[in-house]
Enzyme design. Structure first.
Site, PDB file in Angstrom:
ATOM      1  N   GLU A 193      31.797  44.158   3.240  1.00  0.00           N
ATOM      2  CA  GLU A 193      32.932  43.292   1.991  1.00  0.00           C
ATOM      3  C   GLU A 193      31.986  42.845   1.371  1.00  0.00           C
ATOM      4  O   GLU A 193      32.077  41.738   0.713  1.00  0.00           O
ATOM      5  CB  GLU A 193      33.687  42.320   2.845  1.00  0.00           C
ATOM      6  CG  GLU A 193      34.967  43.817   3.896  1.00  0.00           C
ATOM      7  CD  GLU A 193      35.599  43.043   4.784  1.00  0.00           C
ATOM      8  OE1 GLU A 193      35.551  41.525   4.486  1.00  0.00           O
ATOM      9  OE2 GLU A 193      36.467  43.257   4.822  1.00  0.00           O
ATOM     10  N   ASP A 215      40.578  46.412  12.187  1.00  0.00           N
ATOM     11  CA  ASP A 215      40.689  44.810  11.572  1.00  0.00           C
ATOM     12  C   ASP A 215      41.205  43.766  12.551  1.00  0.00           C
ATOM     13  O   ASP A 215      42.162  43.845  11.662  1.00  0.00           O
ATOM     14  CB  ASP A 215      40.473  44.534  10.574  1.00  0.00           C
ATOM     15  CG  ASP A 215      39.911  43.732   9.951  1.00  0.00           C
ATOM     16  OD1 ASP A 215      39.801  42.281  10.607  1.00  0.00           O
ATOM     17  OD2 ASP A 215      40.285  43.606   8.437  1.00  0.00           O
ATOM     18  N   GLU A 243      46.079  36.399  11.147  1.00  0.00           N
ATOM     19  CA  GLU A 243      46.324  37.155   9.486  1.00  0.00           C
ATOM     20  C   GLU A 243      46.789  38.636   9.454  1.00  0.00           C
ATOM     21  O   GLU A 243      47.325  38.679   8.418  1.00  0.00           O
ATOM     22  CB  GLU A 243      44.858  38.060   8.943  1.00  0.00           C
ATOM     23  CG  GLU A 243      44.267  38.669   8.218  1.00  0.00           C
ATOM     24  CD  GLU A 243      43.041  38.745   7.731  1.00  0.00           C
ATOM     25  OE1 GLU A 243      41.838  38.664   8.464  1.00  0.00           O
ATOM     26  OE2 GLU A 243      42.383  39.822   6.636  1.00  0.00           O
TER      27      GLU A 243
HETATM   28  O1  GCW Z   1      39.808  40.407   8.872  1.00  0.00           O
HETATM   29  C1  GCW Z   1      38.839  40.514   8.101  1.00  0.00           C
HETATM   30  C2  GCW Z   1      39.027  40.352   6.563  1.00  0.00           C
HETATM   31  C3  GCW Z   1      38.670  38.924   5.440  1.00  0.00           C
HETATM   32  C4  GCW Z   1      37.366  38.539   6.934  1.00  0.00           C
HETATM   33  C5  GCW Z   1      36.591  40.339   6.784  1.00  0.00           C
HETATM   34  C6  GCW Z   1      35.025  39.723   8.289  1.00  0.00           C
HETATM   35  C7  GCW Z   1      35.995  36.848   6.867  1.00  0.00           C
HETATM   36  O2  GCW Z   1      40.631  40.346   5.680  1.00  0.00           O
HETATM   37  O3  GCW Z   1      39.446  38.230   5.221  1.00  0.00           O
HETATM   38  O4  GCW Z   1      36.085  38.422   5.545  1.00  0.00           O
HETATM   39  O5  GCW Z   1      37.461  40.558   8.192  1.00  0.00           O
HETATM   40  O6  GCW Z   1      36.011  39.517   9.661  1.00  0.00           O
HETATM   41  O7  GCW Z   1      34.524  39.083   8.107  1.00  0.00           O
END
Ligand code: GCW
Length: 720
Positions: free
Chosen positions: A309, A383, A411
């Protein structure tokens, strides 16, 4: 003074006492599970005195003594008095290094316990009945003390104890995704509790309460900063602040860790590269590690998100994750530090199914990581969704210690206003068999290191803690922090037992009340799955903030951030084919999962659309069509929330008014939002498949255009 005025005075005094009592007993959630309320049943055999088995109290043993006096004052109504000689009814705190006052033949072999382990024993010393808390180290004693106090506060009979515990994992960490500007990425409980601006000169007493809470559930490490890292935390002024926090945490057995931005040598070191094979880069990190250890001698090490990311990483220089991790590992190794290297990697350009990429990247690196590196893997391959199958890396990398990463902050499960107990989600993952070459073994045995014989082992939880008075944003989200600590200590633990312990400590030991609360918690996560992403659907949340439904989004900069990428709904079918005819992600699992999940008929309904693409008219095991079943799942989710509301409403008067009200208000929000999820999702699916609703199902309240037009630019917790 006349008798009348005396009576008046007495009344006034009573009134005052009443209001003071009310103020003092305000239930705002700050005390967490360390409320130490007086149990309904007085614990039989509770000690009356407390004694240290040595003369000098280390800061850790002092913390244990302080905890005993705080707890006993409220649980028993009178403080356990300190004593220096053994009397009947004494609680003796001893450890491997604190035992002089104990007759040699009475001291159990504490060295054999292991440094963080403890034993609780009712025994006779000099003819007197005492309770011994024996630790393999002072930290073990502190853990044992918390265990003893938990029993007292739960009204347990403590007159004949013969028990103890050893943590199954070595590293039990909270990962804070906290920025130096106090913004918490995916935080739903206010700002970061780390007040960087005022540190190191002002050390908020709240840090001590934070440490107490963590120690009480066995957490022994804290990564302070966001994995989307800022190199600034590695500069001198910030390291001073970090050291001040480490000083607060040390007596509680908690080490500090930092996130290492891979490009730090460029950003704060003035180098031109961050290539892990460059000698200057290696020297820079070694120097940085030396500098950190000079300020924080028990610094734990680094947590790294690299080439994920948009974060920099070794691949920017054509190097592998292992080369990056090993370079950092070499820097902290002389000091006994470790590196936790995250496996959450996927690339925007990569055409491969996103859920396959981590395994593809890391599996070939098995055996190439330095001895002080752990690879930290999210529980599922996507995720932190409401439901995912376990991550196929578990069981597939025997040469590498794999650390579990759970997300405590919700989240993708409704933030802090939806009641969702995550214990059941974590238990589901931990007890699933990985089936390695050696046969079946639960994921828990990968995590505790026992399957492949790793001495390093651990679990990390993305913290849900912020400046909100109740720490976690909602009272029930405290249960997720608590459960995380308990699972990290024992990955084989039971979600229901943990829920019961938490509910007892948090709401009182009335067994009916506790069982009502536990039953509500136990259905809560499945309710979220049902109204958000039933039948193996996944990642349908609103763009960026992940608040609410947005299954229609199909046109973001990168395909794998769109809900459409995951559901692929067309007029005749829905779901992601991950079998051999599709992305073949199934091939990353061992048998019999390949067979079970790779075959439509044997895939359990809850993972159906994760692994298969099926027609809307596909017949489900109960004879319904997929479409009807989907609608019924949404309805079941909504109905469960109504049920939870009813359960809770029935507890009015049995839970203090303050917490009762907030939970009620949040459940009302959850009910509305469950309905929103259901209606928006159904409206969208119908726009694609054109099918009528099954009989009896209500039409969505609004049309699709209404749901699509909703916008939430200020939803909390977004990355920035
Ligand atoms: O869950 C996702 C999130 C991001 C997060 C990423 C990660 C810290 O949307 O906000 O970044 O994973 O785990 O690195």
């Amino acid at each position: 003074m006349t008798p009348g005025s005396l009576r008046l005075l007495a009344c006034a005094a009573l009134l005052m006492a009443g209001s003071i009592f009310q103020a003092a007993s305000a239930e705002d959630g700050y005390d967490l599970w360390l409320r130490y309320a007086k149990p309904v049943h007085k614990p039989a055999g509770a000690a009356g005195h407390v004694m240290l088995a040595c003369e000098e109290a280390s800061p850790t043993l002092q913390a244990a003594l302080d905890e005993v006096s705080t707890a006993s004052a409220s649980v028993l109504g009178k403080t356990m008095r300190p004593t220096e000689r053994i009397r009947g009814g004494t609680l003796i705190l001893a450890s491997e290094t604190c035992r002089d006052r104990l007759p040699e033949d009475k001291a159990p072999d504490m060295a054999a316990l292991g440094p963080e382990a403890y034993a609780l024993k009712s025994m006779k010393v000099n003819g007197r009945k005492v309770t011994l808390v024996a630790g393999g180290s002072d930290i073990g004693t502190l853990y044992g003390t918390f265990d003893y106090l938990r029993r007292l506060a739960s009204g347990e009979d403590v007159s004949s104890l013969d028990t103890g515990s050893t943590p199954a994992t070595k590293l039990r960490l909270l990962n804070h995704w906290d920025g130096l500007d106090r913004h918490v990425e995916r935080g739903y409980a206010g700002q970061s509790i780390w007040d960087w601006h005022r540190l190191p000169d002002y050390v908020d007493p709240r840090y001590t309460d934070y440490a107490r809470a963590n120690a009480s559930i066995g957490i022994n490490g804290v990564s302070l900063t966001n994995v989307n890292a800022n190199a600034l935390v590695l500069t001198e002024p910030y390291l001073e602040k970090v050291a001040a926090l480490a000083d607060v945490f040390r007596p509680y057995g908690i080490r500090v860790y930092l996130t290492a931005r891979f490009s730090a040598p460029i950003e704060i070191g003035g180098l031109e590269t961050a290539d892990p094979l460059d000698a200057d880069v290696q020297a820079w990190w070694k120097g940085k590690a030396d500098e950190i250890y000079a300020k924080v001698p028990d610094f734990g090490g680094f947590l790294v998100k690299a080439n994920s990311e948009g974060q920099p990483g070794p691949q920017d220089y054509g190097r592998s994750h292992a080369e990056g991790a090993d370079m950092l590992a070499a820097a902290v190794d002389p000091h006994g530090g470790i590196v936790m290297w995250r496996a959450f990697v996927y690339s925007a350009e990569e055409p491969e199914d996103r859920v396959k990429q981590a395994y593809t990247e890391f599996k070939p690196l098995d055996g190439t990581f330095a001895d002080n590196v752990l690879v930290q893997v999210k529980n599922g391959p996507l995720d932190f969704q409401p439901r995912e199958p376990f991550h196929p890396m578990f069981g597939a990398m025997p040469e590498t210690p794999l650390m579990m990463e759970f997300q405590i902050t919700k989240e993708y499960l409704g933030f802090s206003t939806h009641l969702a107990y995550l214990g059941t989600l974590w238990e589901e993952v931990l007890e699933t068999e990985t089936f390695t070459a050696e046969g079946g073994a639960p994921v828990a045995s990968v995590i505790d290191g026992s399957l492949d014989g790793h001495a390093l082992s651990g679990m990390a939880g993305v913290a849900n803690i912020g400046t909100d008075r109740n720490w976690s944003g909602s009272h029930f989200d405290q249960a997720n922090w608590y459960a995380f600590g308990r699972f990290a200590w024992d990955p084989h633990a039971s979600a229901e037992d943990i829920a019961r312990d938490w509910a007892t400590l948090t709401f009182g030991d009335d067994p009916d009340l506790v069982s009502e609360i536990v039953s509500l918690m136990m259905i809560s996560r499945e309710a979220v799955v049902d109204y958000m992403t039933p039948l193996g659907l996944t990642h349908l949340m609103g763009t960026g903030h992940h608040y609410g439904p947005a299954p229609w989004v199909d046109d973001l900069g990168r395909a794998d951030w769109t809900p459409y990428y995951y559901h692929r709904a067309t007029q005749d079918a829905i779901g992601f084919d991950r079998t051999a005819t599709g992305s073949d992600a199934i091939a990353q699992y061992a048998e019999p999962w390949q067979e079970t999940w790779g075959t439509l008929e044997t895939t359990p309904p809850e993972l159906l659309l994760w692994f298969h693409r099926v027609g809307w008219d596909h017949e489900m095991p109960d004879g319904e069509t997929l479409w009807d079943s989907l609608v019924h799942h949404y309805d079941r989710g909504c109905a469960r929330v109504v049920q939870m509301q009813r359960h809770w409403a029935a507890l009015e008067g049995r839970v203090d008014a303050e917490r009762f009200q907030q939970v009620s208000d949040f459940l009302a929000i959850q009910r509305q939002e469950a309905q929103w999820w259901r209606d928006a999702s159904i409206a969208y699916w119908q726009s694609i498949n054109g099918l009528p609703l099954p009989e009896g199902a209500a039409a969505p309240e609004h049309d699709l255009a209404y749901y699509k037009a909703l916008s939430f630019p200020h939803a909390p917790g977004q990355g920035h």
